[in-house]
Design an enzyme around this catalytic site. Sequence first.
Site, PDB file in Angstrom:
ATOM      1  N   SER A 137       0.864  -1.180   0.000  1.00 30.52           N
ATOM      2  CA  SER A 137       0.000   0.000   0.000  1.00 30.52           C
ATOM      3  C   SER A 137       0.899   1.228   0.000  1.00 30.52           C
ATOM      4  CB  SER A 137      -0.869  -0.013   1.261  1.00 30.52           C
ATOM      5  OG  SER A 137      -1.439   1.259   1.486  1.00 30.52           O
ATOM      6  N   TYR A 187      -2.336  -0.647  10.167  1.00 28.58           N
ATOM      7  CA  TYR A 187      -2.394  -0.970   8.733  1.00 28.58           C
ATOM      8  C   TYR A 187      -1.104  -0.527   8.055  1.00 28.58           C
ATOM      9  CZ  TYR A 187      -4.100  -1.081   3.887  1.00 28.58           C
ATOM     10  OH  TYR A 187      -4.246  -1.329   2.538  1.00 28.58           O
TER      11      TYR A 187
HETATM   12  P1  NAP Z   1     -11.495  -5.942   0.654  1.00 26.80           P
HETATM   13  O1  NAP Z   1     -12.465  -5.629  -0.424  1.00 26.80           O
HETATM   14  O2  NAP Z   1     -11.781  -5.508   2.042  1.00 26.80           O
HETATM   15  O3  NAP Z   1     -11.204  -7.515   0.636  1.00 26.80           O
HETATM   16  C1  NAP Z   1     -10.343  -8.060   1.580  1.00 26.80           C
HETATM   17  C2  NAP Z   1     -10.440  -9.571   1.547  1.00 26.80           C
HETATM   18  O4  NAP Z   1      -9.646 -10.092   2.620  1.00 26.80           O
HETATM   19  C3  NAP Z   1     -11.858 -10.078   1.741  1.00 26.80           C
HETATM   20  O5  NAP Z   1     -12.074 -11.171   0.873  1.00 26.80           O
HETATM   21  C4  NAP Z   1     -11.850 -10.519   3.186  1.00 26.80           C
HETATM   22  O6  NAP Z   1     -12.757 -11.555   3.458  1.00 26.80           O
HETATM   23  C5  NAP Z   1     -10.434 -11.020   3.350  1.00 26.80           C
HETATM   24  N1  NAP Z   1     -10.078 -11.062   4.749  1.00 26.80           N
HETATM   25  C6  NAP Z   1     -10.125 -10.062   5.650  1.00 26.80           C
HETATM   26  N2  NAP Z   1      -9.803 -10.516   6.859  1.00 26.80           N
HETATM   27  C7  NAP Z   1      -9.552 -11.840   6.742  1.00 26.80           C
HETATM   28  C8  NAP Z   1      -9.209 -12.858   7.657  1.00 26.80           C
HETATM   29  N3  NAP Z   1      -9.080 -12.620   8.978  1.00 26.80           N
HETATM   30  N4  NAP Z   1      -9.026 -14.118   7.183  1.00 26.80           N
HETATM   31  C9  NAP Z   1      -9.177 -14.381   5.875  1.00 26.80           C
HETATM   32  N5  NAP Z   1      -9.534 -13.452   4.960  1.00 26.80           N
HETATM   33  C10 NAP Z   1      -9.729 -12.193   5.395  1.00 26.80           C
HETATM   34  O7  NAP Z   1     -10.056  -5.331   0.336  1.00 26.80           O
HETATM   35  P2  NAP Z   1      -9.388  -4.913  -1.067  1.00 26.80           P
HETATM   36  O8  NAP Z   1      -9.573  -3.473  -1.234  1.00 26.80           O
HETATM   37  O9  NAP Z   1      -9.769  -5.864  -2.138  1.00 26.80           O
HETATM   38  O10 NAP Z   1      -7.849  -5.117  -0.680  1.00 26.80           O
HETATM   39  C11 NAP Z   1      -7.062  -6.189  -1.173  1.00 26.80           C
HETATM   40  C12 NAP Z   1      -5.614  -5.890  -0.843  1.00 26.80           C
HETATM   41  O11 NAP Z   1      -5.208  -4.672  -1.490  1.00 26.80           O
HETATM   42  C13 NAP Z   1      -5.367  -5.668   0.643  1.00 26.80           C
HETATM   43  O12 NAP Z   1      -4.115  -6.229   0.996  1.00 26.80           O
HETATM   44  C14 NAP Z   1      -5.307  -4.151   0.782  1.00 26.80           C
HETATM   45  O13 NAP Z   1      -4.538  -3.758   1.888  1.00 26.80           O
HETATM   46  C15 NAP Z   1      -4.659  -3.783  -0.536  1.00 26.80           C
HETATM   47  N6  NAP Z   1      -4.904  -2.397  -0.975  1.00 26.80           N
HETATM   48  C16 NAP Z   1      -6.152  -2.001  -1.356  1.00 26.80           C
HETATM   49  C17 NAP Z   1      -6.345  -0.704  -1.810  1.00 26.80           C
HETATM   50  C18 NAP Z   1      -7.716  -0.213  -2.252  1.00 26.80           C
HETATM   51  O14 NAP Z   1      -7.862   0.957  -2.585  1.00 26.80           O
HETATM   52  N7  NAP Z   1      -8.720  -1.072  -2.319  1.00 26.80           N
HETATM   53  C19 NAP Z   1      -5.270   0.196  -1.853  1.00 26.80           C
HETATM   54  C20 NAP Z   1      -4.002  -0.233  -1.451  1.00 26.80           C
HETATM   55  C21 NAP Z   1      -3.829  -1.542  -1.023  1.00 26.80           C
HETATM   56  P3  NAP Z   1     -14.310 -11.192   3.806  1.00 26.80           P
HETATM   57  O15 NAP Z   1     -14.864 -10.574   2.564  1.00 26.80           O
HETATM   58  O16 NAP Z   1     -14.875 -12.507   4.110  1.00 26.80           O
HETATM   59  O17 NAP Z   1     -14.258 -10.248   4.956  1.00 26.80           O
END
Ligand code: NAP
Length: 258
Positions: free
Chosen positions: A159, A172
Amino acid sequence: MSASARRRRYAPPSNLLAGRVVLVTGAGAGIGRAAALAYARHGANVALLGRTRGKLEAVFDAIEQGTETRPVIVPADLDKLTEPAAEQLAAALTEEYGRLDGILHNASILGPRVPMAHYPLAQWTEVMNVNAIAPFALTRALLPLMEAAADASIIFTSSGVGRVGRAYWGAYAASKFAIEGMSQTLADELESAGRIRVNALNPGATRTAMRAAAYPAEDPATLPEPAEHMDLYLYLMGPDACGVTGQSFDAATWSGPQ
Ligand code: NAP
């Protein structure tokens, strides 16, 4: 950058990952869901790890209907991942597929957005468990299986706040600094063997539930969808990236293979 311009950065062949096995964590939603679908559409058998079975089943069904590949569901709460559970996962993947060619460490939680002076220790621990400790534990348990692959790829999801700290991003941000450090350290350790590449990838602002939670006032329509980043996710997972290791990528600025 428009979606069509993004797609032109790298055009993977449809069989890029044919016969390969890839583990995706957090595969039920957001970027992990998009990556699981993209990897399967390019031939990979995808192990779908996540904590909500219903979401994983929906991705499983979409893969079964849309591809000839063989996905499996791996229900796991990464906050509570024990060493024996990580070893059991390695044994289960060995029994199911007999190989592992890639891991996308994608699952993550945001945690509270508060000053560090008021950050509860229990929540700090949970964020570190899911975002940093579990990727380490899974990687360590799965490395022996990956070492048998001709070429393999580990992608750690970073990130912007994993490179420059920012007020109120607390655990985070700290967990993403840990991810960058883990990626560089492991890449350095594995470089001489030359078979497993290890890289960090920052997807940048992306239209997901996590982004909406972090920026509730933002219009999601202004953000790229997860699918728009998949050229970079496919490139790093596939053999065209052989030799590319120890690097930190940004989906927003990546211009294609060098
Ligand atoms: P998201 O929509 O919140 O999805 C996160 C996923 O992780 C969900 O499938 C969630 O499962 C799973 N998860 C959370 N806690 C968990 C646990 N304890 N055990 C197993 N699975 C778990 O997030 P996203 O935006 O797609 O992010 C994906 C990655 O990109 C992350 O590493 C995030 O830090 C990174 N990122 C995202 C952004 C952005 O703008 N979106 C920017 C920079 C970095 P559930 O759905 O069942 O809760």
